[in-house]
Design an enzyme around this catalytic site. Structure first.
Site, PDB file in Angstrom:
ATOM      1  N   CYS A 136      36.122  97.549  86.707  1.00 48.53           N
ATOM      2  CA  CYS A 136      34.817  97.228  87.309  1.00 48.53           C
ATOM      3  C   CYS A 136      34.555  95.724  87.413  1.00 48.53           C
ATOM      4  O   CYS A 136      33.700  95.293  88.178  1.00 48.53           O
ATOM      5  CB  CYS A 136      33.694  97.875  86.515  1.00 48.53           C
ATOM      6  SG  CYS A 136      33.856  99.651  86.426  1.00 48.53           S
ATOM      7  N   HIS A 170      26.331  94.886  87.402  1.00 49.19           N
ATOM      8  CA  HIS A 170      27.192  96.037  87.677  1.00 49.19           C
ATOM      9  C   HIS A 170      26.328  97.303  87.685  1.00 49.19           C
ATOM     10  O   HIS A 170      25.432  97.460  86.848  1.00 49.19           O
ATOM     11  CB  HIS A 170      28.264  96.124  86.586  1.00 49.19           C
ATOM     12  CG  HIS A 170      29.201  97.273  86.753  1.00 49.19           C
ATOM     13  ND1 HIS A 170      29.776  97.575  87.954  1.00 49.19           N
ATOM     14  CD2 HIS A 170      29.643  98.202  85.869  1.00 49.19           C
ATOM     15  CE1 HIS A 170      30.544  98.638  87.804  1.00 49.19           C
ATOM     16  NE2 HIS A 170      30.476  99.042  86.549  1.00 49.19           N
ATOM     17  N   ASN A 199      28.359 104.505  90.452  1.00 48.79           N
ATOM     18  CA  ASN A 199      29.205 103.404  90.005  1.00 48.79           C
ATOM     19  C   ASN A 199      30.460 103.325  90.892  1.00 48.79           C
ATOM     20  O   ASN A 199      31.259 104.251  90.905  1.00 48.79           O
ATOM     21  CB  ASN A 199      29.580 103.666  88.539  1.00 48.79           C
ATOM     22  CG  ASN A 199      30.485 102.610  87.934  1.00 48.79           C
ATOM     23  OD1 ASN A 199      30.983 101.724  88.630  1.00 48.79           O
ATOM     24  ND2 ASN A 199      30.703 102.707  86.635  1.00 48.79           N
TER      25      ASN A 199
HETATM   26  O1  UT7 Z   1      31.741 101.053  84.867  1.00 48.76           O
HETATM   27  C1  UT7 Z   1      32.237 100.949  83.577  1.00 48.76           C
HETATM   28  C2  UT7 Z   1      31.155 100.939  82.637  1.00 48.76           C
HETATM   29  N1  UT7 Z   1      30.657 102.261  82.421  1.00 48.76           N
HETATM   30  C3  UT7 Z   1      29.501 102.384  81.827  1.00 48.76           C
HETATM   31  O2  UT7 Z   1      28.874 101.398  81.573  1.00 48.76           O
HETATM   32  C4  UT7 Z   1      29.023 103.756  81.429  1.00 48.76           C
HETATM   33  C5  UT7 Z   1      28.376 103.680  80.096  1.00 48.76           C
HETATM   34  N2  UT7 Z   1      27.934 104.942  79.556  1.00 48.76           N
HETATM   35  C6  UT7 Z   1      26.884 105.648  80.064  1.00 48.76           C
HETATM   36  O3  UT7 Z   1      26.341 105.284  81.088  1.00 48.76           O
HETATM   37  C7  UT7 Z   1      26.372 106.833  79.291  1.00 48.76           C
HETATM   38  O4  UT7 Z   1      26.980 106.867  78.018  1.00 48.76           O
HETATM   39  C8  UT7 Z   1      26.597 108.215  79.994  1.00 48.76           C
HETATM   40  C9  UT7 Z   1      25.677 108.305  81.186  1.00 48.76           C
HETATM   41  C10 UT7 Z   1      28.042 108.326  80.423  1.00 48.76           C
HETATM   42  C11 UT7 Z   1      26.261 109.342  79.035  1.00 48.76           C
HETATM   43  O5  UT7 Z   1      24.930 109.226  78.575  1.00 48.76           O
HETATM   44  P1  UT7 Z   1      24.587 109.356  77.022  1.00 48.76           P
HETATM   45  O6  UT7 Z   1      23.140 109.231  76.891  1.00 48.76           O
HETATM   46  O7  UT7 Z   1      25.438 108.359  76.288  1.00 48.76           O
HETATM   47  O8  UT7 Z   1      24.990 110.846  76.710  1.00 48.76           O
HETATM   48  P2  UT7 Z   1      26.039 111.404  75.657  1.00 48.76           P
HETATM   49  O9  UT7 Z   1      27.424 111.168  76.147  1.00 48.76           O
HETATM   50  O10 UT7 Z   1      25.695 110.915  74.295  1.00 48.76           O
HETATM   51  O11 UT7 Z   1      25.710 112.938  75.727  1.00 48.76           O
HETATM   52  C12 UT7 Z   1      24.454 113.469  75.265  1.00 48.76           C
HETATM   53  C13 UT7 Z   1      24.433 114.949  75.543  1.00 48.76           C
HETATM   54  C14 UT7 Z   1      25.682 115.671  75.054  1.00 48.76           C
HETATM   55  O12 UT7 Z   1      25.293 116.951  74.580  1.00 48.76           O
HETATM   56  P3  UT7 Z   1      25.139 117.231  73.004  1.00 48.76           P
HETATM   57  O13 UT7 Z   1      26.489 116.950  72.410  1.00 48.76           O
HETATM   58  O14 UT7 Z   1      24.090 116.288  72.521  1.00 48.76           O
HETATM   59  O15 UT7 Z   1      24.742 118.655  72.957  1.00 48.76           O
HETATM   60  C15 UT7 Z   1      26.510 115.841  76.304  1.00 48.76           C
HETATM   61  O16 UT7 Z   1      27.387 116.925  76.271  1.00 48.76           O
HETATM   62  O17 UT7 Z   1      24.369 115.175  76.954  1.00 48.76           O
HETATM   63  C16 UT7 Z   1      25.435 116.036  77.356  1.00 48.76           C
HETATM   64  N3  UT7 Z   1      25.858 115.655  78.699  1.00 48.76           N
HETATM   65  C17 UT7 Z   1      25.318 116.169  79.811  1.00 48.76           C
HETATM   66  N4  UT7 Z   1      24.360 117.078  80.015  1.00 48.76           N
HETATM   67  C18 UT7 Z   1      24.051 117.371  81.284  1.00 48.76           C
HETATM   68  C19 UT7 Z   1      26.813 114.754  79.032  1.00 48.76           C
HETATM   69  N5  UT7 Z   1      26.897 114.670  80.362  1.00 48.76           N
HETATM   70  C20 UT7 Z   1      25.999 115.546  80.867  1.00 48.76           C
HETATM   71  C21 UT7 Z   1      25.637 115.905  82.173  1.00 48.76           C
HETATM   72  N6  UT7 Z   1      24.655 116.819  82.332  1.00 48.76           N
HETATM   73  N7  UT7 Z   1      26.204 115.356  83.263  1.00 48.76           N
END
Ligand code: UT7
Length: 328
Positions: free
Chosen positions: A116, A255, A285
């Site tokens: 990125c 970004h 993204n």
């Molecule tokens: O370009 C390179 C740089 N990339 C980035 O900067 C991305 C950085 N990361 C992020 O933007 C975020 O971490 C994400 C958007 C990818 C994820 O958000 P989060 O708030 O960190 O969620 P998480 O991974 O901690 O997941 C929380 C919950 C989980 O369920 P449990 O384990 O709490 O029951 C996931 O399974 O949300 C669940 N989950 C979803 N639920 C519905 C993860 N993805 C989804 C989804 N829809 N698409």
């Protein structure tokens, strides 16, 4: 020592494929919801390139617009750099294929692999190659076809990415307008955002395909934490090196990975919302293409004009990060 030449951005262009994939479409593909995606990322829809298109096609469309905007001819270009996460193939470089498609006869061409942060890294390379000569006119492209390395069954990643390309023409100028570029990386985190298979470590095999190892794998939470910290650091370092202050910025172009990351950065830099560009709601993204697509859109929308100071910041796989302060 030879006196350095100045460098400026003479034109920009961008290309987004027509097909829109909304959060509601994704609800039918994986166990997710429009509400979750908007609340956790800010993304509403993204663009997906048609099956028969390749990364260089996106790059060429963006390049044609940048060439027109800069009022130059393709033949004036003597350096082509493509920043991409997914080149057309391992070799030749996508830059060489772009050269062929634009029918440019005499240019040096290569790709940059910085995920990125690729466009920011490309700016640093193009700037130094022009300021020290002999290159005069660079086509710098950020082009991505992430839909082809996205696991459409993985809800934690497939909601995030999109396809598109942005291009800039950089030329020699009397006064330097690329005021500063800051770049850094930390390979200790190379395994938290990666495409595991397909390289020498894990060549493509029946097993790698079966196990879905040719798709982007990300530890989102870890990446998130570092993204805020490192983009803030990069922003401050690039500003300091440019001799400008945060108040001098007409626009910050971060970004476009997650609205929560952008808001955290804006808050810590004490920038008002109207000085921070956001288009991830429409495109998601697009990795190396995000900042240059955003800069092109900001110019088209009249959000910035000639003479304005803007700062681009990026962060991605590697981990890599960087920032650039530019006078338009
Ligand atoms: O370009 C390179 C740089 N990339 C980035 O900067 C991305 C950085 N990361 C992020 O933007 C975020 O971490 C994400 C958007 C990818 C994820 O958000 P989060 O708030 O960190 O969620 P998480 O991974 O901690 O997941 C929380 C919950 C989980 O369920 P449990 O384990 O709490 O029951 C996931 O399974 O949300 C669940 N989950 C979803 N639920 C519905 C993860 N993805 C989804 C989804 N829809 N698409």
């Amino acid at each position: 020592m030879n006196e350095k030449f100045g460098v400026r951005i003479a034109g920009t262009g961008s290309y987004l494929p027509e097909k829109v994939l909304t959060n509601f479409d994704l609800e039918k593909m994986v166990d997710t919801s429009d509400q979750w995606i908007i609340e956790r990322t800010g993304i509403r829809e993204r663009r997906i390139a048609p099956e028969n298109m390749v990364t260089s096609d996106l790059a060429v469309e963006a390049a044609k617009k940048a060439i027109e905007d800069a009022k130059i001819l393709p033949g004036d270009i003597d350096l082509i750099i493509v920043a991409t996460t997914l080149p057309d193939m391992y070799f030749p470089s996508t830059a060489c294929i772009v050269q062929q498609k634009l029918n440019i006869r005499k240019a040096a061409c290569f790709d940059i692999s910085a995920a990125c942060s690729g466009f920011i890294y490309g700016l640093a390379v193009a700037k130094s190659m022009i300021e020290s000569g002999p290159f005069k006119t660079c086509l710098l492209v950020g082009a991505e076809m992430l839909s082809k390395i996205t696991n459409w069954k993985d809800k934690t990643t497939c909601i995030l990415f999109g396809d598109g390309a942005g291009a800039a023409i950089l030329t020699r100028s009397e006064t330097n307008k690329i005021l500063s570029v800051y770049m850094e990386a930390d390979g200790r985190y190379s395994n938290i955002l990666e495409l595991p298979a397909g390289g020498s470590r894990m060549p493509a095999s029946e097993k790698t395909v079966k196990e879905g190892l040719h798709f982007i794998r990300m530890e989102g939470k870890e990446v998130f934490k570092l993204a805020v910290m490192k983009m803030l650091e990069a922003s401050r370092k690039a500003l300091e090196a440019s001799g400008k202050k945060i108040e001098d910025l007409a626009l910050l172009i971060p970004h476009q990975a997650n609205l929560r990351i952008i808001e955290a950065i804006a808050e810590r830099l004490t920038l008002p919302r109207e000085k921070v560009f956001v288009n991830l709601d429409k495109y998601g993204n697009i990795s190396a293409a995000t900042t240059i697509i955003a800069l092109d859109e900001a110019r088209q929308q009249g959000r910035v004009k000639t003479g304005d100071i803007v700062e681009l910041i990026a962060f991605g796989g590697g981990l890599t990060w960087g920032a650039a302060v530019i006078e338009l």
